[in-house]
Design an enzyme around this catalytic site. Structure first.
Site, short mmCIF file in Angstrom:
data_model
loop_
_atom_site.label_atom_id
_atom_site.label_comp_id
_atom_site.label_asym_id
_atom_site.label_seq_id
_atom_site.Cartn_x
_atom_site.Cartn_y
_atom_site.Cartn_z
CD GLU A 1 4.87 37.37 64.89
OE1 GLU A 1 3.99 37.01 64.09
OE2 GLU A 1 6.08 37.28 64.66
CB CYS B 1 7.27 40.82 64.94
SG CYS B 1 5.70 41.20 64.16
N GLY C 1 5.95 44.30 63.16
CA GLY C 1 5.97 44.88 64.51
C GLY C 1 7.10 45.87 64.68
CG HIS D 1 1.80 45.75 64.61
ND1 HIS D 1 2.54 44.61 64.83
CD2 HIS D 1 1.49 45.73 63.29
CE1 HIS D 1 2.69 43.96 63.70
NE2 HIS D 1 2.06 44.60 62.75
CB CYS E 1 4.34 38.04 57.38
SG CYS E 1 5.72 37.31 58.30
N1 LIG Z 1 1.30 37.38 63.53
C1 LIG Z 1 1.11 38.46 62.55
C2 LIG Z 1 1.59 38.02 61.16
C3 LIG Z 1 3.08 37.77 61.11
C4 LIG Z 1 3.86 39.02 61.38
C5 LIG Z 1 5.34 38.85 61.66
N2 LIG Z 1 5.85 37.51 61.63
C6 LIG Z 1 6.17 39.77 60.77
O1 LIG Z 1 7.34 39.46 60.52
O2 LIG Z 1 5.62 40.82 60.36
C7 LIG Z 1 -0.37 38.84 62.49
O3 LIG Z 1 -1.24 38.00 62.79
O4 LIG Z 1 -0.64 39.99 62.10
#
Ligand SMILES: N[C@H](CCC[C@H](N)C(=O)O)C(=O)O
Length: 287
Positions: A220, A229, A232, A171, A80
């Site tokens: 997400e 994100c 992302g 992603h 994350c």
């Molecule tokens: N939902 C994402 C994890 C959090 C990513 C996001 N909050 C960031 O800042 O990278 C997943 O399941 O891969």
């Protein structure tokens, strides 16, 4: 029902992507078997603290410290990006790691955080997000081609040009003409759970402003719409360079704020440094 009475945590956010963060560096606070349910409760915006996930500080034998992240649905993510900046701020402020450059063990390898201080206060975090892969099998996704770059994804009543990249977590980047015109609540979940993505996927709609600037919105995996994100945005920078939409220095505008990227190539793979802030909102203990 998990009992969270007495739980101490800090509430933080990275450009609006928000997280309770819990220190387990000296031992387990929430039993492993209860973590998924505890994270669902903590992330709930009405019955809990509220958050786009929960971060844990854990010991590490291979880095200065270890990092885990759980989505609001209780699933554990490999990485994350907004969270790791909040994590760096938390471990530095609480003297868990008293280093301005630290290594962090994550489920997707060791990352490095460089902290910029102003009057002794952490104000900016530069994170080496590591190298990516565009290989379909490593996203993972079901595709006829070795890589899925500028491919076509059919969803509900339309199809989108899309590129898939894994930066530790998966992603899909959809470059569109007008990112604000996208019905993200309709197409986000449909793409997240599309049958071609066996482990689901994080979904990003991106508008190219120039070779060094873009604007994006995110749905997400395991969380839904978020204000930002970090992984992302990293994936967007990498896919943009791969498709020659972007040069190697990129400013991305997300609904919650901006992130800067420096893309690099190492051993034939694209990687990136991400730069951005982290904010402490409050510290608390559940009564
Ligand atoms: N939902 C994402 C994890 C959090 C990513 C996001 N909050 C960031 O800042 O990278 C997943 O399941 O891969």
């Amino acid at each position: 029902m998990v009992d969270l009475k007495g739980l101490k945590f800090s509430k933080m956010h990275g450009i609006g992507n928000d997280f309770p963060i819990i220190d387990e560096s000296s031992g387990e606070v929430i039993p492993e078997a209860d973590k998924a349910e505890a994270c669902r409760i903590l992330c709930h915006r009405h019955f809990g603290v509220g958050g786009d996930g929960v971060l844990f500080v854990v010991p590490s034998e291979v880095a200065d410290i270890g990092y885990r992240m759980f989505n609001p649905d209780g699933s554990e993510a490999e990485m994350c990006g907004n969270g790791i900046r909040c994590f760096g701020d938390f471990v530095y402020r609480n003297k868990i790691v008293e280093k301005e450059t630290m290594t962090v063990e994550t489920k997707s390898g060791i990352k490095t955080i460089e902290i910029t201080l102003e009057d002794g206060e952490p104000i900016l975090f530069k994170v080496n997000m590591g190298k990516s892969t565009f290989k379909s099998e490593e996203i993972p996704m079901i595709a006829d081609s070795e890589e899925f770059v500028d491919g076509e994804i059919e969803v509900i009543d339309t199809s989108f040009k899309a590129s898939c990249v894994n930066v530790g977590n998966p992603h899909v980047i959809l470059f569109v003409d007008d990112v604000d015109a996208i019905d993200i609540d309709k197409y986000g979940p449909a793409i997240e759970c599309h049958e071609i993505f066996p482990e689901k996927i994080n979904v990003h709609f991106v508008e190219v402003i120039s070779k060094n600037e873009g604007k994006m919105r995110t749905w997400e995996r395991g969380a839904g719409v978020t204000l930002a994100c970090g992984t992302g945005a990293t994936s967007t920078a990498l896919a943009g360079v791969k498709l020659a939409h972007f040069d190697k220095e990129i400013l991305l505008h997300l609904p919650g704020g901006d992130l800067e990227f420096e893309v690099y190539e190492e051993e034939g793979k694209l990687g990136a440094y991400m730069k951005g802030p982290a904010t402490l909102v409050f510290n608390a203990e559940i009564q």
